[in-house]
Design a protein around this motif. Structure first.
Motif, PDB file in Angstrom:
ATOM      1  N   ASP A   1       0.808  -1.221   0.000  1.00  0.00           N
ATOM      2  CA  ASP A   1       0.000   0.000   0.000  1.00  0.00           C
ATOM      3  C   ASP A   1       0.843   1.274   0.000  1.00  0.00           C
ATOM      4  OD1 ASP A   1       1.041  -0.475   2.478  1.00  0.00           O
ATOM      5  OD2 ASP A   1      -0.752   0.142   3.589  1.00  0.00           O
ATOM      6  N   THR A   2       2.147   1.154  -0.246  1.00  0.00           N
ATOM      7  CA  THR A   2       3.036   2.320  -0.228  1.00  0.00           C
ATOM      8  C   THR A   2       2.911   3.126  -1.509  1.00  0.00           C
ATOM      9  OG1 THR A   2       4.662   1.329   1.261  1.00  0.00           O
ATOM     10  CG2 THR A   2       5.461   3.046  -0.220  1.00  0.00           C
ATOM     11  N   PHE A   3       2.871   4.447  -1.346  1.00  0.00           N
ATOM     12  CA  PHE A   3       3.017   5.338  -2.492  1.00  0.00           C
ATOM     13  C   PHE A   3       4.005   6.437  -2.098  1.00  0.00           C
ATOM     14  CE2 PHE A   3       2.049   8.941  -5.252  1.00  0.00           C
ATOM     15  CZ  PHE A   3       2.074   8.314  -6.493  1.00  0.00           C
ATOM     16  N   PRO A   4       5.071   6.640  -2.884  1.00  0.00           N
ATOM     17  CA  PRO A   4       6.083   7.620  -2.492  1.00  0.00           C
ATOM     18  C   PRO A   4       5.477   8.999  -2.252  1.00  0.00           C
ATOM     19  CG  PRO A   4       6.805   6.333  -4.381  1.00  0.00           C
ATOM     20  CD  PRO A   4       5.368   5.987  -4.160  1.00  0.00           C
ATOM     21  N   TYR A   5       6.021   9.673  -1.245  1.00  0.00           N
ATOM     22  CA  TYR A   5       5.656  11.048  -0.885  1.00  0.00           C
ATOM     23  C   TYR A   5       4.292  11.145  -0.198  1.00  0.00           C
ATOM     24  CZ  TYR A   5       9.305  11.379  -4.356  1.00  0.00           C
ATOM     25  OH  TYR A   5      10.454  11.163  -5.063  1.00  0.00           O
ATOM     26  N   ARG A   6       3.554  10.061  -0.151  1.00  0.00           N
ATOM     27  CA  ARG A   6       2.321  10.038   0.635  1.00  0.00           C
ATOM     28  C   ARG A   6       2.479   9.147   1.858  1.00  0.00           C
ATOM     29  NH1 ARG A   6      -2.481   7.616  -2.476  1.00  0.00           N
ATOM     30  NH2 ARG A   6      -1.443   5.698  -1.813  1.00  0.00           N
ATOM     31  N   THR A   7       3.145   8.017   1.685  1.00  0.00           N
ATOM     32  CA  THR A   7       3.378   7.101   2.788  1.00  0.00           C
ATOM     33  C   THR A   7       4.433   7.681   3.732  1.00  0.00           C
ATOM     34  OG1 THR A   7       2.850   5.189   1.412  1.00  0.00           O
ATOM     35  CG2 THR A   7       4.144   4.779   3.403  1.00  0.00           C
ATOM     36  N   SER A   8       4.142   7.668   5.018  1.00  0.00           N
ATOM     37  CA  SER A   8       5.084   8.161   6.019  1.00  0.00           C
ATOM     38  C   SER A   8       5.320   7.084   7.067  1.00  0.00           C
ATOM     39  CB  SER A   8       4.576   9.441   6.679  1.00  0.00           C
ATOM     40  OG  SER A   8       3.375   9.180   7.409  1.00  0.00           O
ATOM     41  N   TRP A   9       6.392   7.248   7.842  1.00  0.00           N
ATOM     42  CA  TRP A   9       6.710   6.331   8.925  1.00  0.00           C
ATOM     43  C   TRP A   9       7.568   7.082   9.940  1.00  0.00           C
ATOM     44  CZ3 TRP A   9       8.658   6.238   4.038  1.00  0.00           C
ATOM     45  CH2 TRP A   9      10.039   6.404   3.898  1.00  0.00           C
ATOM     46  N   TYR A  10       7.849   6.417  11.055  1.00  0.00           N
ATOM     47  CA  TYR A  10       8.658   7.035  12.106  1.00  0.00           C
ATOM     48  C   TYR A  10      10.026   6.369  12.167  1.00  0.00           C
ATOM     49  CZ  TYR A  10       4.385   9.201  13.876  1.00  0.00           C
ATOM     50  OH  TYR A  10       3.221   9.936  14.001  1.00  0.00           O
ATOM     51  N   ASP A  11      11.054   7.176  12.206  1.00  0.00           N
ATOM     52  CA  ASP A  11      12.375   6.696  12.590  1.00  0.00           C
ATOM     53  C   ASP A  11      12.515   6.843  14.097  1.00  0.00           C
ATOM     54  OD1 ASP A  11      13.227   5.939  10.134  1.00  0.00           O
ATOM     55  OD2 ASP A  11      14.599   7.621   9.812  1.00  0.00           O
ATOM     56  N   ASP A  12      13.120   5.840  14.737  1.00  0.00           N
ATOM     57  CA  ASP A  12      13.352   5.865  16.188  1.00  0.00           C
ATOM     58  C   ASP A  12      12.046   6.111  16.942  1.00  0.00           C
ATOM     59  OD1 ASP A  12      16.038   5.590  15.576  1.00  0.00           O
ATOM     60  OD2 ASP A  12      16.394   7.750  15.618  1.00  0.00           O
ATOM     61  N   GLU A  13      11.021   5.360  16.573  1.00  0.00           N
ATOM     62  CA  GLU A  13       9.708   5.567  17.202  1.00  0.00           C
ATOM     63  C   GLU A  13       9.786   5.352  18.702  1.00  0.00           C
ATOM     64  OE1 GLU A  13       5.039   4.240  16.516  1.00  0.00           O
ATOM     65  OE2 GLU A  13       6.661   3.258  15.394  1.00  0.00           O
ATOM     66  N   GLY A  14       9.205   6.296  19.441  1.00  0.00           N
ATOM     67  CA  GLY A  14       9.196   6.219  20.893  1.00  0.00           C
ATOM     68  C   GLY A  14      10.435   6.774  21.555  1.00  0.00           C
ATOM     69  N   GLU A  15      11.428   7.174  20.776  1.00  0.00           N
ATOM     70  CA  GLU A  15      12.662   7.731  21.307  1.00  0.00           C
ATOM     71  C   GLU A  15      12.635   9.259  21.197  1.00  0.00           C
ATOM     72  OE1 GLU A  15      14.944   5.885  22.732  1.00  0.00           O
ATOM     73  OE2 GLU A  15      13.916   4.006  22.257  1.00  0.00           O
ATOM     74  N   PRO A  16      13.528   9.947  21.917  1.00  0.00           N
ATOM     75  CA  PRO A  16      13.592  11.411  21.780  1.00  0.00           C
ATOM     76  C   PRO A  16      13.928  11.864  20.370  1.00  0.00           C
ATOM     77  CG  PRO A  16      14.751  10.689  23.761  1.00  0.00           C
ATOM     78  CD  PRO A  16      14.401   9.452  22.998  1.00  0.00           C
TER      79      PRO A  16
END
Length: 513
Positions: A111-126
């Protein structure tokens, strides 16, 4: 064979006559071409086709060099996984951005589409941060399309229609196929631009940099656009040249820099109308590629990711700024930059230095006794960007290869530079491996970086020397003004800055030593 002046004004330049490297290499095959040899009569093997064949050989070697990182192993229970055990990307020196980006950019998800799909790096970290596709539009969509092709292949393979492999392996192979075609376009365009020197394209086809970096990232897409744009300009199609530069800028930024040299040369020749057509077409195409993502709120933050990431990046290990920081203990222009903020002074200094060098190149373009060739100024501008930029990713050196050969086709010198530049890859991989894993300390890697940068500076100095001494220019040796000139050919100077008069000796042809 030093008596090269016997070539006629329209004859093809013969490398075994003009290049000591080619002359010595021809020894096992009978030596340099004879004076009465018939040239250009073979029904199939033209210099262009030889260049393309050699490029295929180099690209095949490049693929085999990366193939060690695309191997699979049975992780148990018949489950296949990518074999990156024991630091394989660094010990085998096969690392390629293409492979980890398949999952890092979430291209492995249906279900990924570039520039619309987002995610978290280091989720839950500062250091948690929202991320999107970090590449320009054409490169981002190129990755997405290849991911869909790989997933489609995997589905057909599951039904027994095609050979099976992990989707990431299929993704790498499909991407490599298109990137190889893009490099073949680069060779094709360069050979046609070189005109009387088509064998120069055969020389760059076997460049060590191509063997090492053709599949390190996606940069051959931009080199193809840039080389094709120079071909279009040489054929007096400024609008088409601008279109190709716009496409290239939507893949990687650097093709846009070629507009600067064209501006200076058009200003000097009084051909500003052609430049405006080129710049207008480049701007229109770049906007057309980017507007669909910028105009929609769902993709605008993702579209901005490329610019945000480049703004927030610090000095990469392969930049001159990092070299100075490492060897002197200097903390840098900004010191410790807080997470999520941009290194303001580093960005400002890097941009200022580049603009100052561009101003110097513009002065050279308007001050030289004879109008510089297009490729000469293009090479100087791209080299200036790489030397002053805070990032010099290893594959960026591919940008210089076709420009260097068109600007200064001295094979021995260029081969030495390309070899040194390609060899930077070995200490880089050993440095990333880490000293705890029997890798090399950072100083070894930085030493090679300095050697590479010094080589590029020497090339720039020699290009400038040949600009001010046109008789030493191998391209102009037989009376050819500029094979890339296009609409600038045979035009008198309109705007100059007190040029130094050409000495009588410099008007004469200088025999090869």
């Amino acid at each position: 064979m030093s008596d090269t002046a016997t070539l006629g004004p329209r004859e093809r330049v013969r490398p075994t006559w003009t290049e000591p490297l080619a002359e010595h290499a021809s020894g096992p095959f009978g030596g340099p071409l004879g004076r009465h040899a018939v040239v250009g009569r073979h029904w199939f093997w033209t210099p262009l086709r030889v260049a393309l064949l050699l490029a295929v050989v180099a690209l095949a070697l490049g693929w085999f060099g990366k193939a060690a990182c695309a191997q699979q192993y049975d992780a148990g229970g018949g489950k296949l996984e990518l074999d990156w055990r024991s630091n394989r990307p660094f010990t085998a020196m096969c690392y390629s951005d293409i492979i980890p980006l398949y999952s890092a950019e979430r291209l492995d998800r249906p279900d990924t589409f570039p520039y619309r799909t987002s995610w978290y790096d280091d989720e839950g970290e500062p250091t948690q941060q929202t991320r999107y596709m970090e590449y320009p539009v054409i490169t981002g969509m190129f990755q997405w399309v290849n991911a869909k092709l790989a997933q489609g292949w995997a589905e057909l393979a599951a039904d027994g229609w095609l050979p099976s492999a992990l989707p990431v392996v299929l993704y790498f192979d499909i991407s490599a196929f298109w990137l190889a075609l893009a490099w073949l376009v680069t060779i094709w365009a360069t050979a046609l631009v070189a005109k009387r020197r088509p064998w120069d394209a055969a020389f760059i086809a076997l460049s060590p940099l191509v063997v090492v970096h053709a599949f390190t990232n996606f940069d051959t897409l931009a080199t193809a656009c840039a080389a094709a744009a120079l071909l279009a300009w040489s054929r007096k199609h400024p609008t088409l040249a601008g279109t190709l530069l716009g496409l290239g800028a939507a893949a990687k930024l650097y093709p846009l820099f070629l507009l600067g040299p064209l501006l200076i040369l058009c200003l000097r020749s009084g051909k500003m109308r052609a430049w405006w057509r080129t710049a207008g077409a480049a701007a229109a195409v770049w906007v057309a590629c980017n507007a669909p993502l910028f105009l929609f709120a769902s993709t605008r933050p993702g579209w901005w990711e490329f610019f945000r990431r480049n703004s927030e990046r610090g000095a990469d290990p392969d930049s001159l700024y990092n070299v100075i920081m490492r060897f002197t203990g200097w903390p840098g222009f900004d010191g410790e930059v807080p997470f999520g903020e941009s290194p303001f002074w580093l960005n400002l200094v890097s941009a200022t230095l580049f603009l100052l060098l561009c101003a110097g190149i513009a002065f050279i373009g308007l001050h030289a006794p004879r109008r510089p060739r297009v490729a000469q100024l293009c090479f100087l501008v791209v080299a200036a960007f790489l030397l002053t930029n805070k990032v010099w990713s290893p594959q960026y050196s591919l940008w210089l290869v076709p420009l260097a050969v068109l600007a200064m086709p001295r094979w021995k010198l260029l081969l030495a530079w390309m070899t040194v530049d390609a060899l930077v890859w070995a200490p880089r991989m050993a440095f990333y491996l880490g000293e705890s894993n029997r890798g090399l300390p950072e100083e070894w890697f930085l030493g090679f970086v300095v050697a590479r940068d010094l080589f590029v500076v020497v090339l720039c100095a020699l290009v400038i020397y040949e600009i001010y001494h046109p008789a030493r220019d191998l391209v102009r040796r037989f009376g050819e003004d500029d094979p890339v000139a296009g609409v600038l050919a045979d035009t008198p100077d309109k705007v100059v800055v007190k040029p130094r008069p050409v000495e009588p000796a410099e008007r004469e042809r200088v025999p090869t030593g």
